[in-house]
Design a protein around this motif. Structure first.
Motif, mmCIF file in Angstrom:
data_model
loop_
_atom_site.group_PDB
_atom_site.id
_atom_site.type_symbol
_atom_site.label_atom_id
_atom_site.label_comp_id
_atom_site.label_asym_id
_atom_site.label_seq_id
_atom_site.Cartn_x
_atom_site.Cartn_y
_atom_site.Cartn_z
ATOM 1 N N UNK A 59 0.829 -1.206 0.000
ATOM 2 C CA UNK A 59 0.000 0.000 0.000
ATOM 3 C C UNK A 59 0.862 1.254 0.000
ATOM 4 N N UNK A 60 1.861 1.315 0.883
ATOM 5 C CA UNK A 60 2.724 2.495 0.978
ATOM 6 C C UNK A 60 3.464 2.738 -0.331
ATOM 7 N N UNK A 61 3.991 1.674 -0.908
ATOM 8 C CA UNK A 61 4.769 1.804 -2.136
ATOM 9 C C UNK A 61 3.906 2.309 -3.284
ATOM 10 N N UNK A 62 2.731 1.748 -3.448
ATOM 11 C CA UNK A 62 1.876 2.183 -4.550
ATOM 12 C C UNK A 62 1.310 3.576 -4.317
ATOM 13 N N UNK A 63 1.089 3.939 -3.052
ATOM 14 C CA UNK A 63 0.660 5.306 -2.746
ATOM 15 C C UNK A 63 1.728 6.303 -3.175
ATOM 16 N N UNK A 64 2.995 6.004 -2.891
ATOM 17 C CA UNK A 64 4.080 6.893 -3.301
ATOM 18 C C UNK A 64 4.170 6.984 -4.821
ATOM 19 N N UNK A 65 4.040 5.853 -5.498
ATOM 20 C CA UNK A 65 4.099 5.867 -6.961
ATOM 21 C C UNK A 65 3.001 6.753 -7.551
ATOM 22 N N UNK A 66 1.829 6.704 -6.964
ATOM 23 C CA UNK A 66 0.722 7.532 -7.463
ATOM 24 C C UNK A 66 0.936 9.002 -7.141
ATOM 25 N N UNK A 67 1.247 9.315 -5.888
ATOM 26 C CA UNK A 67 1.313 10.710 -5.475
ATOM 27 C C UNK A 67 2.511 11.451 -6.078
ATOM 28 N N UNK A 68 3.591 10.735 -6.389
ATOM 29 C CA UNK A 68 4.780 11.392 -6.941
ATOM 30 C C UNK A 68 4.833 11.359 -8.461
ATOM 31 N N UNK A 69 3.829 10.767 -9.076
ATOM 32 C CA UNK A 69 3.816 10.684 -10.539
ATOM 33 C C UNK A 69 3.530 12.031 -11.194
ATOM 34 N N UNK A 70 3.110 13.031 -10.398
ATOM 35 C CA UNK A 70 2.813 14.356 -10.955
ATOM 36 C C UNK A 70 4.073 15.181 -11.171
ATOM 37 N N UNK A 71 5.210 14.735 -10.647
ATOM 38 C CA UNK A 71 6.443 15.503 -10.745
ATOM 39 C C UNK A 71 7.071 15.320 -12.123
ATOM 40 N N UNK A 72 7.506 16.416 -12.701
ATOM 41 C CA UNK A 72 8.160 16.366 -14.004
ATOM 42 C C UNK A 72 9.604 15.925 -13.806
ATOM 43 N N UNK A 73 9.823 14.627 -13.813
ATOM 44 C CA UNK A 73 11.154 14.063 -13.599
ATOM 45 C C UNK A 73 11.212 12.703 -14.279
ATOM 46 N N UNK A 74 12.421 12.240 -14.491
ATOM 47 C CA UNK A 74 12.584 10.854 -14.942
ATOM 48 C C UNK A 74 12.464 9.991 -13.695
ATOM 49 N N UNK A 75 11.417 9.196 -13.620
ATOM 50 C CA UNK A 75 11.095 8.456 -12.391
ATOM 51 C C UNK A 75 11.417 6.973 -12.555
ATOM 52 N N UNK A 76 12.099 6.430 -11.548
ATOM 53 C CA UNK A 76 12.470 5.020 -11.553
ATOM 54 C C UNK A 76 12.142 4.377 -10.211
#
Length: 289
Positions: free
Chosen positions: A72-89
């Protein structure tokens, strides 16, 4: 008339200042197409195999429930931080679970937001160094700043990541101190000079309360400038989890309007559901969506 003009000028100045420091305004600035800054964001995480994650918490609430909370924590972070304009890994361990995690991202509509890569071998310090190495040396990206976080602090927000990025405009390194003596975030500004930064990750007593102070000492010895964000608490024990739930309940009375606030309330509802579920007879993967 002069007093009215002065009042209006002061009001406009206050609006400009408050807008500059408002999280949404800062995110918009980072996401602006005109921004010359190239940012890389890494999230180091383990797959939610039962008995392999959140084991300290699992001794109190059961390993199945702890694994579900980690997911739950991991997927919450993936969702909430997906709005940032960055190369995300997402730096996934073990590498054999990368396809499973890719599938999870796809089911949640996040497959285009995150690239899944394997963590390097070795201790935590080596895994961190290898990520910064590969990130700064990637000619397809060539970021000017790189930020790396863990998955133990689910309330990390896009605003806080943007604040960390801002710190790197004037400092070599930014740290997010954890209350247990570690750090939940580390960021480095280009140019990446491996011999200069390597001491930050060597001979560190990882997974102890000494990590943060040892890192500060190495920063000072290396002549690197650094800034620190507000302290945050990782969720590793039942008391940590209880405080997180209290914090989320308290925040629910402050703001119902923003998208971020609604995400946090969904997080609270999901935590409550997992904690109230009967995991003796339940499938451990349910209650996660």
């Amino acid at each position: 008339a002069k007093e009215l003009a002065a009042s209006r000028a002061l009001f406009r100045r206050i609006i400009r200042v408050s807008s500059a420091y408002h999280p949404e305004a800062r995110i918009a600035k980072l996401n602006s197409p005109a921004s010359p800054v190239s940012v890389a964001l890494g999230l180091m995480a383990k797959y939610w195999d039962i008995g392999k994650v959140k084991t300290r918490l699992g001794t109190s609430i059961g390993m199945r429930r702890a694994a579900s909370l980690h997911r739950l924590f991991l997927m919450h972070l993936c969702e909430s931080l997906s709005v940032i304009n960055a190369h995300r890994e997402v730096c996934m361990s073990p590498s054999s679970r990368m396809k499973d995690f890719d599938r999870e991202l796809n089911q949640r509509g996040l497959a285009d937001s995150w690239r899944v890569v394997p963590q390097a071998d070795g201790d935590l310090g080596n895994r961190i160094v290898q990520w910064f190495d590969s990130t700064f040396c990637d000619q397809n990206r060539e970021p000017t700043r790189a930020l790396l976080i863990g998955a133990d602090c689910p309330t990390l927000s896009a605003g806080l990541i943007t604040e960390a990025n801002d710190c790197l405009a004037t400092h070599d390194v930014v740290l997010g101190p954890a209350l247990d003596g570690g750090y939940y975030l580390i960021g480095i500004s280009a140019p990446w000079q491996r011999p200069r930064f390597l001491p930050l990750f060597e001979r560190i007593a990882w997974s102890t309360e000494k990590v943060l102070n040892q890192t500060r000492q190495r920063l000072a010895e290396s002549g690197l400038s650094w800034s620190e964000l507000e302290s945050r608490e990782d969720v590793d024990t039942l008391s940590d989890l209880d405080r997180l739930r209290m914090q989320l309940r308290s925040s629910s009375s402050d703001d119902h309007r923003s998208v971020a606030a609604e995400r946090l309330q969904r997080l609270l509802r999901s935590i409550d559901q997992i904690m109230n579920d009967d995991f003796d007879s339940a499938n451990p993967s349910r209650c996660q969506r």
